[in-house]
Design an enzyme around this catalytic site. Structure first.
Site, PDB file in Angstrom:
ATOM      1  N   GLU A  64       0.938  -1.209  -0.075  1.00  0.00           N
ATOM      2  CA  GLU A  64       0.057  -0.028  -0.015  1.00  0.00           C
ATOM      3  C   GLU A  64       0.860   1.213   0.120  1.00  0.00           C
ATOM      4  O   GLU A  64       0.988   1.689   1.148  1.00  0.00           O
ATOM      5  CB  GLU A  64      -1.142  -0.062   1.268  1.00  0.00           C
ATOM      6  CG  GLU A  64      -2.008  -1.769   1.166  1.00  0.00           C
ATOM      7  CD  GLU A  64      -2.905  -1.394   2.340  1.00  0.00           C
ATOM      8  OE1 GLU A  64      -2.401  -0.604   3.312  1.00  0.00           O
ATOM      9  OE2 GLU A  64      -3.238  -2.673   2.733  1.00  0.00           O
ATOM     10  N   ASN A  70       1.960  -5.244  -2.409  1.00  0.00           N
ATOM     11  CA  ASN A  70      -0.037  -5.487  -2.679  1.00  0.00           C
ATOM     12  C   ASN A  70      -0.871  -4.259  -2.312  1.00  0.00           C
ATOM     13  O   ASN A  70       0.352  -3.097  -2.101  1.00  0.00           O
ATOM     14  CB  ASN A  70       0.406  -6.517  -1.812  1.00  0.00           C
ATOM     15  CG  ASN A  70      -0.797  -7.212  -1.436  1.00  0.00           C
ATOM     16  OD1 ASN A  70      -1.769  -7.672  -1.516  1.00  0.00           O
ATOM     17  ND2 ASN A  70      -1.756  -6.884   0.136  1.00  0.00           N
ATOM     18  N   HIS A 104     -10.350  -6.521  -1.671  1.00  0.00           N
ATOM     19  CA  HIS A 104     -11.788  -6.176  -0.714  1.00  0.00           C
ATOM     20  C   HIS A 104     -12.091  -6.024  -1.390  1.00  0.00           C
ATOM     21  O   HIS A 104     -13.025  -4.524  -1.383  1.00  0.00           O
ATOM     22  CB  HIS A 104     -10.480  -5.468   0.522  1.00  0.00           C
ATOM     23  CG  HIS A 104     -10.331  -6.274   1.825  1.00  0.00           C
ATOM     24  ND1 HIS A 104     -10.566  -7.458   2.343  1.00  0.00           N
ATOM     25  CD2 HIS A 104      -8.379  -5.413   1.575  1.00  0.00           C
ATOM     26  CE1 HIS A 104      -8.816  -7.323   3.115  1.00  0.00           C
ATOM     27  NE2 HIS A 104      -8.480  -6.890   2.499  1.00  0.00           N
ATOM     28  N   GLU A 115      -5.906 -10.828  -0.651  1.00  0.00           N
ATOM     29  CA  GLU A 115      -6.890 -10.695   0.492  1.00  0.00           C
ATOM     30  C   GLU A 115      -8.650 -10.374   0.393  1.00  0.00           C
ATOM     31  O   GLU A 115      -8.983  -9.691   0.718  1.00  0.00           O
ATOM     32  CB  GLU A 115      -6.478  -9.157   0.687  1.00  0.00           C
ATOM     33  CG  GLU A 115      -5.100  -9.350   1.428  1.00  0.00           C
ATOM     34  CD  GLU A 115      -4.290  -7.349   2.273  1.00  0.00           C
ATOM     35  OE1 GLU A 115      -5.546  -7.544   2.570  1.00  0.00           O
ATOM     36  OE2 GLU A 115      -3.238  -7.496   2.212  1.00  0.00           O
ATOM     37  N   ASP A 165     -12.545 -10.619   0.578  1.00  0.00           N
ATOM     38  CA  ASP A 165     -13.207 -10.598   0.597  1.00  0.00           C
ATOM     39  C   ASP A 165     -14.833  -9.720   0.147  1.00  0.00           C
ATOM     40  O   ASP A 165     -14.366  -9.335  -0.627  1.00  0.00           O
ATOM     41  CB  ASP A 165     -13.584 -11.137   2.529  1.00  0.00           C
ATOM     42  CG  ASP A 165     -12.660  -9.420   2.729  1.00  0.00           C
ATOM     43  OD1 ASP A 165     -13.110  -7.986   2.024  1.00  0.00           O
ATOM     44  OD2 ASP A 165     -12.288  -9.437   3.546  1.00  0.00           O
TER      45      ASP A 165
END
Length: 379
Positions: free
Chosen positions: A186, A229, A265, A294, A296
């Site tokens: 990030e 990432n 996400h 990651e 979800d």
């Protein structure tokens, strides 16, 4: 090493057929995904019901390992250590694991001259016993840094030495045991600008420290794949464009960057990032591996707290389309969901009113999203 392109081309064709085959079941109702997924007890974990067994050769299906970080503030003990059902599912369903918090700075390096490897060691040892690979997360980030680091009065040389020691010590400890590392996490904001104020390393040492972090990680473990990432990079846009330009520059300098990963996400509040596959292909064309790290899919919950059938169908569609996009890209070999049960999901802690973001309920019942992944992998 990547499988031959002819094999991956076959995988792409299979994914296209699977996507078409799954479209009608997902639209027709929850019952078509699993007639009683929300009613009966958790299902068996026989080989034919395991995500890891359904995956193509060389394709890793992973999950974050809950515990640590924000979970320390919850009214339950560390799930990885104390929840036997959780550990059983973790070992049987997944071929890759990512420490959710246990390898972040504040957890693994709590004092300047002290490391705490106990929790990370336990996860890596668990992975070894269960034939799983590990994704290391993360080495250079603006968040979850310990107070001694963020509030310390260090010279540039001291700060550089601290980062070098951290990367060398942590990566070196797990050399040969971690498949992929999120080296830089990030580092861009939503507009594609470097976080020159939030990120202590970039603020104090300049943008060049990012390249050094990759070099130091590679020296500590030449076999590990080293990744950028980030979230919000699923589509083609300012943020993913910034990574594309940076990666091209670093590769031209000979910096050992091996991969780019999208966290994914997602939320049903927003449309699905339909150009995800196209975006991943841009990085694949540079010779990089790509990954979903990651995933979800959170949703706005009704007052009852129970998702509607329509919400579960939409969630399953998002999970399935994300997996299909990864499978369709030649170098996308790692697909990780950010936790597999709502019991330990980070989402309700950070997104008020949203939840039910994972593929299993709090009592480990499988949602349509689980079957969407399983059936896609089987096809």
């Amino acid at each position: 090493m990547r499988p031959a392109r002819s094999i991956r081309s076959l995988r792409f064709t299979t994914v296209a057929l699977a996507t078409a085959a799954l479209t009608l079941p997902l639209l027709s109702g929850v019952a078509t995904a699993e007639p009683s997924a929300q009613r009966k007890a958790p299902h068996s974990h026989a080989k034919h019901d395991r995500l890891r067994a359904a995956a193509p050769d060389g394709f890793y299906v992973g999950t974050a390992v809950a515990g640590g970080g924000h979970h320390q503030e919850q009214d339950y003990p560390d799930p990885f250590t104390y929840d036997k059902e959780y550990r059983k599912i973790l070992g049987r369903q997944f071929s890759s694991v990512s420490p959710e918090n246990q390898m972040k700075w504040d957890f693994i390096h709590p004092e300047r001259d002290r490391y705490d490897f106990a929790a990370a060691d336990a996860i890596v040892d668990f992975a070894d016993r269960h034939g799983q690979v590990v994704r290391g997360h993360t080495l250079l980030w603006h968040s979850q840094n310990p107070a001694w680091l963020e509030e310390g009065d260090f010279t540039e040389d001291e700060l550089r030495a601290i980062l070098h020691d951290h990367i060398t010590t942590v990566v070196g400890r797990y050399a040969g045991r971690i498949q992929q590392w999120d080296v830089a996490n990030e580092i861009f904001d939503g507009e594609g600008n470097l976080r020159t104020q939030e990120n202590i390393w970039i603020r104090e040492l300049g943008p060049g420290i990012v390249a050094d972090a990759f070099r130091w990680a590679h020296e500590a473990d030449p076999e590990a794949k080293l990744f950028f990432n980030d979230y919000g990079v699923e589509s083609v846009g300012a943020k993913s464009d910034a990574y594309l330009a940076l990666v091209q520059d670093l590769l031209a300098q000979g910096v050992p960057v091996h991969g780019f990963s999208a966290q994914a996400h997602l939320s049903t509040r927003y449309g699905f990032p339909g150009d995800l596959e196209q975006n991943l292909r841009r990085f694949d064309a540079l010779g990089l591996e790509t990954a979903i790290t990651e995933l979800d899919v959170r949703m706005d919950l009704p007052e009852s707290g129970v998702p509607t059938p329509a919400q579960l169908r939409q969630q399953a569609d998002y999970y399935q389309r994300t997996l299909s996009a990864c499978l369709a890209v030649d170098g996308c070999n790692s697909f990780t969901i950010w936790g597999f049960t709502d019991k330990y999901s980070w989402v309700p802690v950070f997104f008020q009113g949203e939840g039910s973001a994972t593929v299993m309920t709090e009592d480990f019942r499988r949602k349509p999203a689980f079957y969407a992944l399983l059936n896609t992998l089987k096809r």
